[in-house]
Write a protein that holds these residues in place. Structure first.
Motif, PDB file in Angstrom:
ATOM      1  N   ASP A  15      28.494  52.180  16.816  1.00 20.28           N
ATOM      2  CA  ASP A  15      28.323  51.585  15.321  1.00 20.28           C
ATOM      3  C   ASP A  15      26.531  51.852  15.011  1.00 20.28           C
ATOM      4  N   TYR A  16      25.959  51.314  16.178  1.00 18.39           N
ATOM      5  CA  TYR A  16      24.608  51.422  16.023  1.00 18.39           C
ATOM      6  C   TYR A  16      23.826  52.824  15.944  1.00 18.39           C
ATOM      7  N   MET A  17      24.815  53.974  16.778  1.00 16.84           N
ATOM      8  CA  MET A  17      24.182  55.248  16.747  1.00 16.84           C
ATOM      9  C   MET A  17      24.585  55.895  15.310  1.00 16.84           C
ATOM     10  N   LYS A  18      25.464  55.181  14.636  1.00 14.56           N
ATOM     11  CA  LYS A  18      25.901  55.708  13.354  1.00 14.56           C
ATOM     12  C   LYS A  18      24.711  55.171  12.333  1.00 14.56           C
ATOM     13  N   GLN A  19      24.044  54.042  12.539  1.00 18.79           N
ATOM     14  CA  GLN A  19      23.181  53.664  11.871  1.00 18.79           C
ATOM     15  C   GLN A  19      21.989  54.379  11.917  1.00 18.79           C
ATOM     16  N   LEU A  20      21.568  54.803  13.028  1.00 20.79           N
ATOM     17  CA  LEU A  20      20.501  55.754  13.586  1.00 20.79           C
ATOM     18  C   LEU A  20      20.611  56.867  12.741  1.00 20.79           C
ATOM     19  N   GLN A  21      21.857  57.623  12.667  1.00 20.44           N
ATOM     20  CA  GLN A  21      22.033  58.788  12.026  1.00 20.44           C
ATOM     21  C   GLN A  21      21.731  58.481  10.505  1.00 20.44           C
ATOM     22  N   SER A  22      21.967  57.495   9.998  1.00 19.92           N
ATOM     23  CA  SER A  22      21.682  57.153   8.472  1.00 19.92           C
ATOM     24  C   SER A  22      20.123  57.189   8.449  1.00 19.92           C
ATOM     25  N   PHE A  30      14.051  52.546  13.328  1.00 11.29           N
ATOM     26  CA  PHE A  30      14.901  53.428  14.238  1.00 11.29           C
ATOM     27  C   PHE A  30      14.943  52.985  15.645  1.00 11.29           C
ATOM     28  N   ASN A  31      13.673  52.594  16.050  1.00 10.96           N
ATOM     29  CA  ASN A  31      13.335  52.132  17.302  1.00 10.96           C
ATOM     30  C   ASN A  31      13.912  50.635  17.612  1.00 10.96           C
ATOM     31  N   SER A  32      13.991  49.941  16.408  1.00 10.81           N
ATOM     32  CA  SER A  32      14.690  48.655  16.641  1.00 10.81           C
ATOM     33  C   SER A  32      16.253  48.706  16.894  1.00 10.81           C
ATOM     34  N   LEU A  33      16.947  49.842  16.131  1.00 14.16           N
ATOM     35  CA  LEU A  33      18.382  49.942  16.566  1.00 14.16           C
ATOM     36  C   LEU A  33      18.298  50.596  17.736  1.00 14.16           C
ATOM     37  N   ARG A  34      17.475  51.305  18.293  1.00 11.27           N
ATOM     38  CA  ARG A  34      17.731  51.820  19.413  1.00 11.27           C
ATOM     39  C   ARG A  34      17.638  50.798  20.650  1.00 11.27           C
ATOM     40  N   ASP A  35      16.763  49.728  20.430  1.00  5.78           N
ATOM     41  CA  ASP A  35      16.763  48.660  21.376  1.00  5.78           C
ATOM     42  C   ASP A  35      18.022  48.041  21.314  1.00  5.78           C
ATOM     43  N   ARG A  36      18.704  47.770  20.022  1.00 14.90           N
ATOM     44  CA  ARG A  36      20.166  47.157  20.193  1.00 14.90           C
ATOM     45  C   ARG A  36      20.923  47.706  20.806  1.00 14.90           C
ATOM     46  N   ILE A  37      21.066  49.179  21.051  1.00 19.73           N
ATOM     47  CA  ILE A  37      22.030  49.946  21.705  1.00 19.73           C
ATOM     48  C   ILE A  37      21.937  49.515  23.224  1.00 19.73           C
ATOM     49  N   ASN A  38      20.546  49.473  23.653  1.00 16.52           N
ATOM     50  CA  ASN A  38      20.557  49.332  25.121  1.00 16.52           C
ATOM     51  C   ASN A  38      20.807  47.556  25.549  1.00 16.52           C
ATOM     52  N   GLU A  39      20.689  46.662  24.634  1.00 20.28           N
ATOM     53  CA  GLU A  39      21.027  45.376  24.437  1.00 20.28           C
ATOM     54  C   GLU A  39      22.570  45.496  24.719  1.00 20.28           C
ATOM     55  N   ALA A  40      23.480  46.224  23.533  1.00 15.87           N
ATOM     56  CA  ALA A  40      24.620  46.096  23.838  1.00 15.87           C
ATOM     57  C   ALA A  40      25.418  46.700  25.114  1.00 15.87           C
ATOM     58  N   SER A  41      24.502  47.781  25.771  1.00 13.46           N
ATOM     59  CA  SER A  41      25.044  48.406  26.862  1.00 13.46           C
ATOM     60  C   SER A  41      24.815  47.087  28.112  1.00 13.46           C
ATOM     61  N   ASN A  99      21.031  66.362  16.042  1.00 10.35           N
ATOM     62  CA  ASN A  99      21.895  66.634  17.098  1.00 10.35           C
ATOM     63  C   ASN A  99      21.896  65.991  18.278  1.00 10.35           C
ATOM     64  N   ALA A 100      20.799  65.100  18.778  1.00  5.37           N
ATOM     65  CA  ALA A 100      21.061  64.303  20.151  1.00  5.37           C
ATOM     66  C   ALA A 100      21.873  63.253  19.849  1.00  5.37           C
ATOM     67  N   LEU A 101      21.918  62.486  18.302  1.00  9.55           N
ATOM     68  CA  LEU A 101      22.749  61.455  17.927  1.00  9.55           C
ATOM     69  C   LEU A 101      24.215  62.005  17.977  1.00  9.55           C
ATOM     70  N   SER A 102      24.683  63.119  17.586  1.00  9.89           N
ATOM     71  CA  SER A 102      25.861  63.619  17.480  1.00  9.89           C
ATOM     72  C   SER A 102      26.532  64.086  18.706  1.00  9.89           C
ATOM     73  N   GLY A 103      25.517  64.456  19.755  1.00  6.91           N
ATOM     74  CA  GLY A 103      25.996  64.411  21.258  1.00  6.91           C
ATOM     75  C   GLY A 103      26.084  63.284  21.826  1.00  6.91           C
TER      76      GLY A 103
END
Length: 459
Positions: free
Chosen positions: A87-94, A290-301, A374-378
């Protein structure tokens, strides 16, 4: 002196019968109380020990159900973590798509230069654009367009080298475009016009060129990397000073570069024209998002753990399926994968026009935005693949959990079938034993009455 009391044979028989009935009543009461026909090895050794073995195995398997349940919850925690990361990745794509939507602001554009003057337009009677496009680029001297002459810019042809091929290329020059790691160089012949130069630039894949209605030439990069434009020569074989001007190298003629392409923000007569893209404030505002959403991804992990086990952090869990050990043990080993933005190739977003290195991205650089896409899709594809693997493991555990529950029920039922009492039969036996005991007591009473009759005769 001891005295022995004599009991008649009939009375003794009745007493023995009552004792047997009492013993059977005791067994009957035990079975009614416990619900089992076999309560110890004395009742039936074969049934007792067989039932005990079945019960012990059922208990062992039941104890494993807790581990299976924990295994399912561990996998589900990781799976939910992946769903959140996607879900966060899709927000990054946006966010990246928003940055790409204002691409025009970030294209490098070289300053234009007037190729046709108002005097020429008046003399020839054509449009400034047509006059400019028809002018010859190379010439010994600049010449205005007239009714009998297309005119020329007067840029000098450049002798490329001083060897045997020098006379063959003495009427040519070269133009070079560079953007990022891409370079495009083409030759300009003595008969080439401005329109031919425009066509060659448009073929480069690095930039586009056009002449506007005022006769001004504009060159715009197709990406956001700074665009370098230069007019000059490519050295041929037999150069006089190969240590300085090696064959095949491009040498810029900076003064004439300025004449053809005009001035740019970083213009200098000592360097080629450099067109640098302007920064977009709208893009800059997206960097922190972008960077805030990236941090949220790591927190979820990091938070996708259950009972101290996190499969998204590379942990390992083992789910045991049977009560055996060694080679006979059935189990499922689930090896987690360290999953975060670093391992997924999603770097930090920078507010820069220059291409970022590694997995990072520059939001002002169009090529980097495509790299981010491309990186987000991958990354999303990798997460979905990992989610599929976890789902498969969860299905395996759940199937085995259901099997264990059913097998435990079968074992317990088998044990009960060997030892359980038939309560209907035992209830009927209880009634029969009560009647039997009552009849025995009556028979003993009758026997005693007969003895009393003999005693009366003796009196």
């Amino acid at each position: 002196m001891d005295y022995a009391v004599g009991i008649s044979g009939t009375s003794r028989q009745n007493l023995l019968s009552l004792q047997g009935t009492a013993a059977l009543s005791s067994i009957n009461q035990t079975r009614l109380n416990t619900g089992k026909s076999v309560n110890s090895a004395l009742d039936d050794p074969l049934k007792f020990f067989t039932a005990q073995s079945l019960t012990d195995r059922a208990s062992a398997l039941t104890s494993l159900l807790g581990g299976m349940s924990n295994g399912i919850q561990t996998v589900q925690a990781a799976s939910k973590g992946i769903d959140t990361m996607i879900d966060y990745m899709k927000q990054l794509q946006s966010v990246v798509q928003q940055a790409q939507s204002n691409i025009a602001q970030n294209l490098p554009t070289a300053a234009s230069n007037a190729l046709a003057s108002a005097v020429e337009v008046t003399a020839v009677g054509g449009s400034a654009r047509d006059i400019a496009m028809n002018k010859t680029v190379l010439g010994t001297a600049a010449a205005a367009a007239s009714a009998t002459n297309n005119g020329n810019l007067g840029l000098p042809p450049t002798t490329m080298g001083t060897g045997p091929n020098a006379t063959k290329v003495a009427t040519q020059a070269s133009i070079q475009l560079k953007a990022g790691s891409s370079t495009y160089t083409f030759d300009v012949d003595a008969t080439d016009k401005v329109g031919d130069v425009v066509a060659q630039i448009n073929k480069s894949g690095i930039a586009t060129a056009s002449v506007d209605s005022q006769g001004k030439l504009q060159v715009t990069g197709v990406g956001s990397d700074p665009l370098t434009i230069a007019f000059g020569k490519v050295n041929g074989p037999g150069v006089a000073t190969p240590t300085v001007d090696k064959p095949g190298t491009f040498v810029a003629d900076n003064a004439n570069t300025t004449k053809l392409f005009g001035t740019a923000a970083a213009n200098s007569t000592a360097t080629p024209i450099v067109a640098t893209a302007g920064g977009s404030a709208a893009r800059s505002a997206l960097v922190s998002q972008f960077n805030s959403l990236r941090d949220r991804i790591n927190e979820a992990s990091q938070d996708a753990s259950f009972s101290g086990v996190n499969l998204l952090n590379g942990d390992r869990t083992t789910v045991v399926f049977n009560e055996k050990s060694g080679a006979g043990q059935a189990k499922l080993d689930i090896q987690g994968t360290k999953t975060n933005t670093t391992t997924l190739g999603i770097g930090v977003m920078q507010d820069s026009a220059a291409a970022a290195t590694g997995a990072d991205f520059s939001i002002q650089n169009n090529a980097d935005l495509q790299k981010a896409t491309n990186a987000l899709s991958g990354a999303i594809a990798s997460l979905k693949s990992l989610s599929g693997t976890l789902s498969s493991n969860q299905s395996i555990i759940q199937t085995r959990q259901d099997f264990t529950k059913n097998l435990t029920n079968i074992l317990k039922t088998g044990a009960d079938n060997l030892t359980n009492a038939d309560m209907n039969e035992e209830a009927a036996n209880s009634q029969a034993l009560q009647l039997r005991q009552s009849l025995g007591i009556s028979a003993l009473s009758l026997a005693n009455q007969a003895n009393q009759g003999v005693l009366q005769l003796l009196r």
